[in-house]
Structures are given as structure tokens and as C-alpha cells.
Design a protein around this motif. Structure first.
Motif, PDB file in Angstrom:
ATOM      1  N   LEU A  76      35.318  31.195  56.714  1.00  0.00           N
ATOM      2  CA  LEU A  76      33.883  31.483  56.162  1.00  0.00           C
ATOM      3  C   LEU A  76      32.871  32.106  56.984  1.00  0.00           C
ATOM      4  N   GLY A  77      33.727  32.708  58.401  1.00  0.00           N
ATOM      5  CA  GLY A  77      32.592  33.330  59.190  1.00  0.00           C
ATOM      6  C   GLY A  77      32.591  32.357  60.803  1.00  0.00           C
ATOM      7  N   PHE A  78      33.135  31.770  60.585  1.00  0.00           N
ATOM      8  CA  PHE A  78      32.078  30.379  61.856  1.00  0.00           C
ATOM      9  C   PHE A  78      33.068  30.860  62.518  1.00  0.00           C
ATOM     10  N   SER A  79      32.862  31.301  64.150  1.00  0.00           N
ATOM     11  CA  SER A  79      33.738  31.113  65.430  1.00  0.00           C
ATOM     12  C   SER A  79      33.484  30.615  66.144  1.00  0.00           C
ATOM     13  N   GLY A  80      34.824  30.650  67.488  1.00  0.00           N
ATOM     14  CA  GLY A  80      34.639  30.195  68.526  1.00  0.00           C
ATOM     15  C   GLY A  80      35.178  28.703  69.020  1.00  0.00           C
ATOM     16  N   THR A  81      35.344  27.974  69.336  1.00  0.00           N
ATOM     17  CA  THR A  81      36.065  26.273  69.518  1.00  0.00           C
ATOM     18  C   THR A  81      35.413  25.899  68.687  1.00  0.00           C
ATOM     19  N   ASP A  82      36.561  24.647  67.937  1.00  0.00           N
ATOM     20  CA  ASP A  82      36.315  23.612  67.044  1.00  0.00           C
ATOM     21  C   ASP A  82      35.258  23.536  67.264  1.00  0.00           C
ATOM     22  N   ALA A  83      34.314  22.657  68.711  1.00  0.00           N
ATOM     23  CA  ALA A  83      33.280  21.745  68.670  1.00  0.00           C
ATOM     24  C   ALA A  83      31.965  22.818  68.482  1.00  0.00           C
ATOM     25  N   GLN A  84      32.186  24.189  68.536  1.00  0.00           N
ATOM     26  CA  GLN A  84      31.213  25.058  68.392  1.00  0.00           C
ATOM     27  C   GLN A  84      31.356  25.539  66.856  1.00  0.00           C
ATOM     28  N   VAL A  85      32.192  25.650  66.052  1.00  0.00           N
ATOM     29  CA  VAL A  85      32.388  26.148  64.628  1.00  0.00           C
ATOM     30  C   VAL A  85      31.357  25.318  63.856  1.00  0.00           C
ATOM     31  N   LYS A  91      24.368  23.572  62.013  1.00  0.00           N
ATOM     32  CA  LYS A  91      22.506  24.660  62.280  1.00  0.00           C
ATOM     33  C   LYS A  91      22.652  25.823  61.306  1.00  0.00           C
ATOM     34  N   GLU A  92      23.325  26.556  60.770  1.00  0.00           N
ATOM     35  CA  GLU A  92      23.294  27.337  59.668  1.00  0.00           C
ATOM     36  C   GLU A  92      23.864  26.760  58.600  1.00  0.00           C
ATOM     37  N   MET A  94      24.957  23.655  56.533  1.00  0.00           N
ATOM     38  CA  MET A  94      25.329  21.940  57.131  1.00  0.00           C
ATOM     39  C   MET A  94      25.662  22.626  55.372  1.00  0.00           C
ATOM     40  N   PRO A  95      25.797  22.424  54.564  1.00  0.00           N
ATOM     41  CA  PRO A  95      25.761  21.927  52.889  1.00  0.00           C
ATOM     42  C   PRO A  95      27.622  22.492  53.232  1.00  0.00           C
ATOM     43  N   LEU A  96      28.494  23.739  54.226  1.00  0.00           N
ATOM     44  CA  LEU A  96      29.679  23.619  54.014  1.00  0.00           C
ATOM     45  C   LEU A  96      30.390  23.154  55.293  1.00  0.00           C
ATOM     46  N   LEU A  97      29.601  22.669  56.343  1.00  0.00           N
ATOM     47  CA  LEU A  97      30.195  21.090  57.039  1.00  0.00           C
ATOM     48  C   LEU A  97      30.491  20.016  56.251  1.00  0.00           C
ATOM     49  N   VAL A  98      29.775  19.518  55.115  1.00  0.00           N
ATOM     50  CA  VAL A  98      29.482  18.294  54.279  1.00  0.00           C
ATOM     51  C   VAL A  98      31.129  18.757  53.470  1.00  0.00           C
ATOM     52  N   ALA A  99      31.002  19.748  53.290  1.00  0.00           N
ATOM     53  CA  ALA A  99      31.960  19.781  52.540  1.00  0.00           C
ATOM     54  C   ALA A  99      33.606  19.793  52.602  1.00  0.00           C
ATOM     55  N   SER A 100      32.869  20.528  54.249  1.00  0.00           N
ATOM     56  CA  SER A 100      34.367  20.889  54.883  1.00  0.00           C
ATOM     57  C   SER A 100      35.235  19.276  55.882  1.00  0.00           C
ATOM     58  N   CYS A 101      33.876  17.894  55.807  1.00  0.00           N
ATOM     59  CA  CYS A 101      34.554  16.998  55.718  1.00  0.00           C
ATOM     60  C   CYS A 101      34.729  15.823  54.876  1.00  0.00           C
ATOM     61  N   SER A 102      34.471  16.729  54.000  1.00  0.00           N
ATOM     62  CA  SER A 102      35.200  15.347  52.170  1.00  0.00           C
ATOM     63  C   SER A 102      35.926  14.452  51.976  1.00  0.00           C
ATOM     64  N   ALA A 103      36.448  13.596  52.185  1.00  0.00           N
ATOM     65  CA  ALA A 103      36.700  12.849  52.146  1.00  0.00           C
ATOM     66  C   ALA A 103      37.785  12.462  50.872  1.00  0.00           C
ATOM     67  N   SER A 104      37.251  13.029  49.404  1.00  0.00           N
ATOM     68  CA  SER A 104      38.128  13.196  48.470  1.00  0.00           C
ATOM     69  C   SER A 104      39.426  13.346  48.441  1.00  0.00           C
ATOM     70  N   SER A 105      39.926  13.527  49.025  1.00  0.00           N
ATOM     71  CA  SER A 105      41.761  13.398  48.839  1.00  0.00           C
ATOM     72  C   SER A 105      41.885  12.096  48.565  1.00  0.00           C
ATOM     73  N   MET A 106      41.532  10.758  48.603  1.00  0.00           N
ATOM     74  CA  MET A 106      41.684   9.778  48.526  1.00  0.00           C
ATOM     75  C   MET A 106      41.983   9.723  47.561  1.00  0.00           C
ATOM     76  N   LEU A 417      28.323  14.053  61.112  1.00  0.00           N
ATOM     77  CA  LEU A 417      29.704  14.973  60.276  1.00  0.00           C
ATOM     78  C   LEU A 417      29.634  15.712  61.409  1.00  0.00           C
ATOM     79  N   ALA A 418      28.211  16.444  62.098  1.00  0.00           N
ATOM     80  CA  ALA A 418      28.060  17.024  62.601  1.00  0.00           C
ATOM     81  C   ALA A 418      28.271  16.868  64.613  1.00  0.00           C
ATOM     82  N   ASP A 419      28.961  15.693  65.035  1.00  0.00           N
ATOM     83  CA  ASP A 419      28.900  15.406  65.656  1.00  0.00           C
ATOM     84  C   ASP A 419      31.180  15.835  66.435  1.00  0.00           C
ATOM     85  N   PRO A 420      31.120  16.958  67.419  1.00  0.00           N
ATOM     86  CA  PRO A 420      33.238  17.207  67.626  1.00  0.00           C
ATOM     87  C   PRO A 420      34.001  15.664  67.503  1.00  0.00           C
ATOM     88  N   GLN A 421      33.062  14.919  67.756  1.00  0.00           N
ATOM     89  CA  GLN A 421      33.833  13.815  68.115  1.00  0.00           C
ATOM     90  C   GLN A 421      34.695  13.074  67.501  1.00  0.00           C
TER      91      GLN A 421
END
Length: 448
Positions: A76-85, A91-92, A94-106, A417-421
Motif C-alpha cells: 500500500l506504499g509504505f516503505s523503509g525498514t519494518d519499524a519505519q513502515v 502516523k499517516e 492508522m486504520p490501515l495499521l489496525v487492519a494489518s494487525c487484526s487477529a481475525s484468523s483466529m 499497535l504502533a509499537d515496532p516491538q
């Protein structure tokens, strides 16, 4: 030869959160933005698996997915290291980050549609991963789902795997959440029941007006063809569009079937009498005796069903021929639903017992007992060919419980969810999990 219905439950992932991503799912939307407890969620799911194993049912486990899905964010156009992505997405967009973190595969009832070998033209068990293209956060699941299923059911003599259908609206496929199989014995030929919400190409079928109908008739027909099913072994039925608009986003929110029995709400389907007659006729041709249990709207409203997840329950066959219903705690908390269940089990009918489980973490995000399991009918030979690492045993339960205690957080909010850790924690946990379950390399970070 003996045959079994094996329930493979989804293991809740480390990023379990309440993102409110599922439009049309009342629980998902109403609990949006609350803090979740991934550790509690995973332990609740494992407790259900252990309980069913101890009751004598065949039980397996299906691994979660890598989250956040950094590769999806890169597309979707985010680049850099994993942490930078992750930082840029937070920052730009957040709804896309939330979607990418979904645990719905449960909710592995959506992972795939499965047809047993007794039904298929080539005598193998067939799997088609669901494309889940109605929701972005779920549409990114099927590549990993296919790899995990391939690692679990690897023997090509017994198992056949199909790629997800084209990821377009006309072939929206939600997997086993809209699929049930009826049979006399699990190892005998049966009738596969596909429920759809709309037709993509035939406007004679009515459609819901408020919420999307996620499963199309055309997707169900395509899966039946891929699996080599006989016309006389398939029944298609349309979900009532009015109940979809009341929050019944999948058929497994308003009906559940097992063996020769369909347990359903009075308002679940269109053309109900015709559908029941077809199921009865086709099952009779393979020696079965189809039976149905209709829950009247006067006893349980659609709203009661959606809020309690009465029908998102597991209907299990016991050795004496009676049936056990596994329900979430919310059924006990709903006065009308619980009164109905008490009368049902005391009537001497097909369903003799109800067992209640605390699955609050899953329920608050819109998934009950039936959502958490993928049913796979297997004969003895096929069961022996399944990767033994994914079959639940007391030692495996102990290992998975210790694994969750070691790796999972007990609180997760949107800002976390924004924590690269979190990504590093997830990858470390999943790398260890693949060793526990003997899956090999199935995650992108292990392959690339």
C-alpha cells in the motif's frame, strides 16, 4: 473403518485487538477501540480445546498469522525498514495499521471450505482457502492460511488443496461459516449445504439493504466444482436478507448443523420448506435421515440470537446418538435464550445437553465457539496422515499454555499497535510455535 469429525480450533494470535473492523458484525462494531487481553483470549480458546479433548472428541489446533502484516502495508506504499513502515502507517493511516494487525484468523470457520473424501470425485479430502474479500483485514489471510493448511494436511495421496477464488465481489467466499455437511456417518457420502447471501449475476435473488451479503451463490458453486461434488450431494440455500441486515453476517450466526441434524432459527433462510425437503430427499438417497430443530421467533428473536450467539455453537455427536451443544457464556446471560435451552434439553429431543464456555475475549470481537473451529471429517487412514504436531494432546496443551504465558501481552490498545516491538514479539512467538506444531516454515518472515 472408523471416521471422525475433527475440530481444528484457531489459536488466538498475539495481536488480538478490538479494531471494530467488521461492518455488519454487531459485537465487533460495538466494542471497537476497547483494550483487549490477548493472553486471556488465547487461554480461553485453549481451555475449550482441552475440554473437548477430555470429553473424547478429536481436537486439533490451527496456528495464527503473522501480524502486523508489514508486507501488506508495503503493497500500500509504505516503505523503509519494518519499524519505519509501522511508524509511517501509524502516523499517516492508522486504520490501515489496525487492519494489518487484526487477529481475525483466529476464527478459522472462515479459513476454508472442506469436503470429505466420501463426497469428492477423486476420493481425497479437499480444501479451498476462503478469499474473504469482503473485508480488507481478512482478505490478506488466505496466502498464509493455504501454507498452514498445506503443512497440516501435506499428504497428497489423501489431501487436495485449492487456491482461494478470484478476489472480486462476484466470488466473495467466507469458507465454512456458510457451509455445513449432513451425513449418517462421517465416513459415508453426505450432502453438502452451501448458504449464500446474494447472487452476483442473477438479480432474481433479493439482497440485503443495510449490510453486505458476504457469500455469493457463484462462489459456493465454484467451490463445489473444485471439490468434485456430485449435484445430488449438494444443496444451495439463500440466507434471509432481512436477518443479514440485523447483524447475521454469516450463516453460522443463525444456524448450525451436524450429522443428520440442522438447528436453525425460524427466520434464517428464504424458501425454508423447499430447502428442508431437498435436504431430506438428498440425504435419504445416501441412507441418511435428515432432521431439523427450528427455534421459533416467539421464543428467541433474531436480536437475541445475534447478541447471545446461540447458533454460533458447536453441535457435537455423542456415542449414544444424542447431541451436545457447546455455547458461549452469553447464552446463559440472556434470559430468553437460556429458558429456551433449558426447555430444549429437558424435552427428550435430539439435543440433550448444553455446556457453557467463557469466550468473552472472542465474543466481544464477534466470534463464538463455532467461529473458532474448522471441521474436517476424516477416516482413520486420513487422520493418521495429518501432521501429528497439530493434534491436541495433554502434553501439547501444556506446551501451548506455557507458550502463551511466555509470549502474550495481557493488555493491548490501539496505540500499542504502533509499537515496532510488537512485531518482534509476534515473530519470536510464531517461530517457536512452528517448532511446537512441527509446521516448518509457513510465515513470510521465515520464508523471505
Amino acid at each position: 473403518m472408523k471416521s471422525y469429525e475433527v475440530n481444528f480450533d484457531g489459536l488466538v494470535g498475539p495481536t488480538h485487538n478490538y479494531g471494530g473492523l467488521s461492518y455488519g458484525n454487531v459485537a465487533s462494531q460495538s466494542n471497537s477501540q476497547q483494550s483487549s487481553n490477548p493472553k486471556e483470549a488465547a487461554l480461553q480458546g485453549l481451555a475449550k480445546m482441552k475440554a473437548l479433548m477430555e470429553m473424547g472428541f478429536q481436537q486439533g489446533v490451527l496456528a495464527p498469522q503473522e501480524r502486523p502484516d508489514v508486507a501488506a502495508l508495503r503493497r500500500l506504499g509504505f516503505s523503509g525498514t519494518d519499524a519505519q513502515v509501522i511508524e509511517r502507517a501509524a502516523k499517516e493511516a492508522m486504520p490501515l495499521l489496525v487492519a494489518s494487525c487484526s487477529a481475525s484468523s483466529m476464527w478459522v470457520a472462515n479459513a476454508a471450505t472442506v469436503s470429505p473424501s466420501a463426497d469428492t470425485a477423486d476420493g481425497r479430502v479437499h480444501f479451498t482457502a476462503a478469499n474473504l474479500n469482503c473485508k480488507y483485514h481478512r482478505s490478506i489471510e488466505h496466502p498464509t492460511t493455504s501454507r498452514v493448511l498445506g503443512a497440516m494436511f501435506a499428504n497428497q495421496q489423501h489431501f487436495a488443496h485449492h487456491a482461494a477464488l478470484p478476489a472480486v465481489a462476484q466470488f466473495g467466499d467466507e469458507g465454512a461459516a456458510n457451509h455445513t455437511r449432513f451425513c449418517r456417518e462421517y465416513g459415508e457420502a453426505g450432502v453438502e449445504f452451501f448458504v449464500f447471501g446474494r447472487s452476483a449475476f442473477d438479480n432474481r435473488f433479493p439482497a440485503p439493504q443495510k449490510y453486505p451479503a458476504r457469500q455469493t451463490l457463484e462462489a459456493s458453486q465454484a467451490v463445489a466444482r473444485l471439490h468434485g461434488l456430485r449435484d445430488e450431494g449438494v444443496v444451495y440455500a439463500q440466507q434471509n436478507p432481512n436477518v443479514i441486515d440485523q447483524g447475521v453476517f454469516h450463516n453460522d450466526v443463525i444456524a448450525v448443523g451436524n450429522a443428520e441434524v440442522l438447528f436453525y432459527h425460524e427466520d434464517a433462510f428464504l424458501e425454508t420448506d423447499q430447502m428442508l425437503a431437498e435436504l431430506q430427499s438428498k440425504l435419504a438417497k445416501v441412507g441418511g435421515n435428515f432432521q431439523s430443530v427450528c427455534v421459533p421467533r416467539s421464543a428467541v428473536t433474531v436480536d437475541d440470537a445475534v447478541r447471545s450467539y446461540l447458533f454460533n455453537s458447536q453441535l457435537l455427536s455423542r456415542p449414544d446418538g444424542s447431541m451436545l451443544l457447546i455455547v458461549p457464556q452469553e447464552c446463559q446471560a440472556n434470559e430468553r435464550v437460556w429458558a429456551y435451552l433449558q426447555s430444549l434439553t429437558s424435552s427428550g429431543g435430539l439435543i440433550r445437553e448444553v455446556k457453557v464456555f467463557d469466550l468473552k475475549q472472542s465474543m466481544q470481537n464477534g466470534g463464538g465457539p463455532a467461529c473458532l473451529r474448522l471441521r474436517v471429517a476424516l477416516n482413520e487412514t486420513e487422520l493418521a496422515a495429518v501432521n501429528p504436531g497439530v493434534i491436541m494432546t495433554p502434553p501439547l496443551y501444556g506446551s501451548l499454555t506455557a507458550w502463551v504465558e511466555k509470549h502474550y501481552r495481557d493488555r493491548l490498545s490501539e496505540t500499542d499497535l504502533a509499537d515496532p516491538q510488537l512485531l518482534l514479539e509476534c515473530r519470536t512467538a510464531l517461530d517457536e510455535l512452528t517448532q511446537i506444531l512441527k509446521l516448518g516454515a509457513v510465515y513470510p518472515f521465515q520464508i523471505n
